[in-house]
Write a protein that holds these residues in place. Structure first.
Motif, PDB file in Angstrom:
ATOM      1  N   LEU A  11      36.228  37.663  24.896  1.00 51.80           N
ATOM      2  CA  LEU A  11      35.367  37.421  23.740  1.00 51.80           C
ATOM      3  C   LEU A  11      34.269  36.405  24.054  1.00 51.80           C
ATOM      4  N   THR A  12      34.560  35.464  24.959  1.00 52.18           N
ATOM      5  CA  THR A  12      33.517  34.536  25.396  1.00 52.18           C
ATOM      6  C   THR A  12      32.388  35.306  26.083  1.00 52.18           C
ATOM      7  N   MET A  13      32.754  36.249  26.944  1.00 53.58           N
ATOM      8  CA  MET A  13      31.736  37.075  27.604  1.00 53.58           C
ATOM      9  C   MET A  13      31.011  37.967  26.606  1.00 53.58           C
ATOM     10  N   PHE A  71      38.581  39.359  31.349  1.00 57.73           N
ATOM     11  CA  PHE A  71      38.221  40.693  31.829  1.00 57.73           C
ATOM     12  C   PHE A  71      36.870  41.019  31.207  1.00 57.73           C
ATOM     13  N   VAL A  72      36.076  41.846  31.881  1.00 53.92           N
ATOM     14  CA  VAL A  72      34.692  42.061  31.450  1.00 53.92           C
ATOM     15  C   VAL A  72      34.277  43.522  31.461  1.00 53.92           C
ATOM     16  N   GLU A 118      31.824  51.483  27.063  1.00 52.56           N
ATOM     17  CA  GLU A 118      30.597  50.933  27.650  1.00 52.56           C
ATOM     18  C   GLU A 118      30.014  49.832  26.777  1.00 52.56           C
ATOM     19  N   ASP A 119      29.999  50.069  25.460  1.00 50.59           N
ATOM     20  CA  ASP A 119      29.410  49.089  24.551  1.00 50.59           C
ATOM     21  C   ASP A 119      30.229  47.802  24.507  1.00 50.59           C
ATOM     22  N   ARG A 120      31.541  47.906  24.707  1.00 48.35           N
ATOM     23  CA  ARG A 120      32.406  46.735  24.601  1.00 48.35           C
ATOM     24  C   ARG A 120      32.744  46.138  25.965  1.00 48.35           C
ATOM     25  N   THR A 170      36.240  38.681  37.242  1.00 51.12           N
ATOM     26  CA  THR A 170      35.387  37.494  37.333  1.00 51.12           C
ATOM     27  C   THR A 170      34.282  37.683  38.376  1.00 51.12           C
ATOM     28  N   LEU A 171      34.652  38.240  39.528  1.00 51.57           N
ATOM     29  CA  LEU A 171      33.678  38.396  40.606  1.00 51.57           C
ATOM     30  C   LEU A 171      32.555  39.359  40.227  1.00 51.57           C
ATOM     31  N   GLN A 172      32.848  40.343  39.386  1.00 53.69           N
ATOM     32  CA  GLN A 172      31.781  41.234  38.905  1.00 53.69           C
ATOM     33  C   GLN A 172      30.691  40.445  38.189  1.00 53.69           C
TER      34      GLN A 172
END
Length: 658
Positions: free
Chosen positions: A515-517, A536-537, A569-571, A600-602
């Motif tokens: 949610l921070t991302m 996770f992102v 994709e949107d989320r 994280t590395l992404q």
């Protein structure tokens, strides 16, 4: 998934068949009523990360069979190892010495062994160990690196040990029983569907059957089963229509009733009794706050349960003959019973519990039931930190942006903060999402408040503690309505008059990191900095790389990645990195099976390619979160330095040394 204006809570007793009643605590709803408490004795910026993370952390515990000792998990040595302490209090003695974290101790009925689980560098591939409380001798009972075994539970005669087991490639936990005499393993459950999992084996007092709970991956339904140990045959005890939770927590001494928690009565978790023969359920509580069952007393005449009222939790003792319940006379905060198989001492005279509050970290306490008095057993607040140096939060409620919900949150306001529009704030987002920010001790929050930051900790939709409908409100909408609930909290704190709107940071761990991302990509204009911890992102790569059990949960709550490609994709905030305006600091564990370090590395790679500001640290010997004290100190010093560099708190000018 990954996986203070405080009112006094008063309990009203009633008949077993009637609803229990809990008074609702008062919450602040007007931002202008938020004010800073004056404190001439406080020294701003005196609490360091080193000090705060040298306070001890107390974990799960277990009674000795003679009631004279308690074994518990603590990081007093810098690692989560097993310790022993006299039940009446005294200096604890370290029992196990290991570089790896340990959890879930369970003392054998004959007193010869304590079973516990341990993994390797946070990878959650748990193995079951035995340790002698007299000699310290260790035995690795399972020795299966590709199979996780956890939550060991002894049979009443001490011959058998039941536990949960899952191969690395499987999503479903099964129940196994280990025969300590024949040294053989018996499978109590097998071939459980991959979208379900079995947990929390509980022995009947005669050792003939095991009661366990089977949960659906989606998190909206669960059932209680009874398994005959001799035949391995399981019987469903909670057939029901629709989706409801049923979770067993104990079996009565006479074997006739199962103590359970269920939301079937009114959509809120409540305590009930289930008759094994008739399968009839009788409610003990029926509140619109969430209560959860714990244990029967050794004589079967009483039971314990906890009531979570807007983030504060108390413990109740219920008399089965009179159908009366009383709240234990213990401090406000988060109070939970302790003890692996029972909180009651073997003779039933005392109750072991953990007290935690915003100014007091986890500690074991002993409640004398005859005298109605508590005695503190462990003492975690060290390094010159006093409770009076710490801030108690306001309980606040604010409306969601779509008008559907009243969102509950805790708001921490530093001592002596001026209402001058110049101060900084941090929005601290909990993980889960099926979790809850409680009125409990948080080292990083207390550091931030002492530095001069206002801190908001919201319980967005999807959080536990507020009923089934609220908890399921973000299903197939992860990163949508829940993010808007967080942003509505920012609207609230801006109206207090304390803050400079250009000085607001956002941070969180696990789903809170996600949610921070989402916050820094979908609402980039709000934030001065962001700190995603073990996030996770990318929904596509997360599902591909995470543990199989978690994959089933994500598929159940977000849907099929092919059919729901547009939603995925949107989320996925990785797709919107170009929108980020705030500098970021990311932290991850090298052995994390829940949010792999590749997530994280992404982010780091994508931000660096566009010339943005990003820093990161991967802790190669950690998993989902940081267990080693030196890593905790290093990680949160990085967070502290990053925030102080990018979101500078106002100088209150109130230090006695200035």
């Amino acid at each position: 998934m990954r996986r203070a204006l405080l009112a006094v809570i008063v309990f009203m007793s009633s008949a077993l068949t009637q609803a229990q009643s809990l008074l609702v605590p008062q919450a602040v709803t007007d931002p202008k009523q938020i004010s800073s408490k004056p404190n001439a004795q406080i020294e701003p910026r005196s609490l360091t990360i080193e000090k705060l993370y040298m306070t001890r952390q107390i974990g799960r515990s277990t009674w000795s069979p003679d009631g004279k000792s308690v074994a518990f998990i603590s990081n007093m040595s810098g690692r989560n190892n097993l310790w022993l302490v006299p039940a009446d209090g005294g200096f604890p003695v370290q029992l196990t010495v290991s570089d790896q974290r340990q959890s879930s101790p369970a003392w054998s009925p004959d007193g010869k062994w304590i079973a516990y689980q341990s993994d390797y560098d946070g990878d959650e591939q748990w193995e079951i160990f035995l340790v002698s409380p007299k000699t310290g001798k260790l035995v690795n009972l399972t020795q299966t690196r590709e199979i996780a075994e956890q939550n060991p539970t002894w049979s009443p005669d001490g011959r058998y040990l039941a536990y949960e087991v899952k191969t690395k490639s499987s999503a479903a936990y099964e129940i196994d029983v280990y025969d300590m005499v024949m040294r053989e393993v018996k499978h109590i459950t097998t071939s459980t569907p991959q979208d379900k999992g079995n947990q929390n084996p509980i022995w009947s007092k005669d050792g003939k059957y095991i009661v366990y709970t089977q949960r659906q991956a989606k998190g909206t339904d669960s059932n209680i089963f009874l398994a005959d140990v001799a035949t391995g045959q399981s019987t469903l005890l909670t057939p029901h229509q629709g989706e409801h939770h049923f979770a067993a927590t104990d079996v009565s001494p006479n074997g006739k009733d199962i103590l359970l928690t269920s939301n079937a009565a009114n959509g809120y978790e409540n305590v009930a009794l289930l008759n094994v023969t008739t399968k009839k359920t009788t409610q003990v509580t029926k509140d619109r706050w969430e209560t959860r069952s714990y244990h029967f007393s050794p004589d079967g005449k009483q039971l314990t349960y906890g009531a979570n009222v807007d983030g504060n939790e108390n413990i109740y003792l219920h008399d089965l003959a009179t159908a009366k319940s009383i709240a234990l006379d213990i401090p406000n905060g988060v109070n939970e019973v302790a003890g692996s198989q029972s909180a009651f001492s073997p003779d039933g005279s005392r109750l072991l519990y953990i007290h935690n509050g915003p100014t007091a970290p986890n500690d074991l306490w002993m409640y004398d039931l005859a005298r109605n008095k508590s005695q503190q057993v462990t003492h975690s607040l060290l390094a010159g930190i006093r409770s009076e140096d710490l801030v108690e939060p306001y309980l606040i409620h604010y409306p969601s942006r779509d008008g559907k919900w009243a969102i509950s949150a805790f708001l921490y306001v530093p001592f002596n903060m001026a209402r001058n529009g110049q101060n900084a704030a941090i929005v601290f987002i909990h993980g889960g999402p099926t979790s809850q920010t409680m009125n409990s001790f948080n080292r990083l929050i207390q550091f931030a408040v002492n530095q001069g930051y206002m801190v908001l900790a919201p319980n967005y939709r999807g959080s536990t503690g507020y009923g089934e409908e609220f908890q399921q409100a973000n299903l197939f909408d992860m990163g949508g309505g829940d993010l808007q609930d967080v942003l509505a909290g920012v609207d609230f704190i801006k109206q207090t008059g304390h803050l400079d709107p250009r000085k607001i940071a956002v941070m969180g761990g696990s789903y809170g990191g996600y949610l921070t991302m989402m916050a820094v990509t979908k609402a980039p204009e709000i934030w001065a900095a962001g700190v995603p911890i073990v996030p996770f992102v990318n929904w596509f790569t997360e599902i591909e790389n995470e543990d199989a059990e978690l994959r089933q949960g994500d598929l159940a709550t977000m849907g099929d990645p092919v059919k729901n490609k547009a939603l995925f994709e949107d989320r996925s905030p990785i797709n919107f990195v170009a929108q980020i305006k705030a500098p970021l600091l990311l932290l991850a564990g090298g052995h994390d099976p829940r949010c792999p370090k590749s997530e994280t590395l992404q982010v780091v790679d994508a931000i660096k390619k566009r010339g943005g500001t990003v820093d990161y640290k991967i802790y190669d010997n950690e998993g989902h979160g940081f267990a080693r004290v030196e890593n905790q100190i290093d990680a949160y010093k990085r967070v502290a330095d990053f925030l102080l560099a990018h979101v500078v708190p106002a100088d209150c000018g109130c230090s006695i040394t200035e």
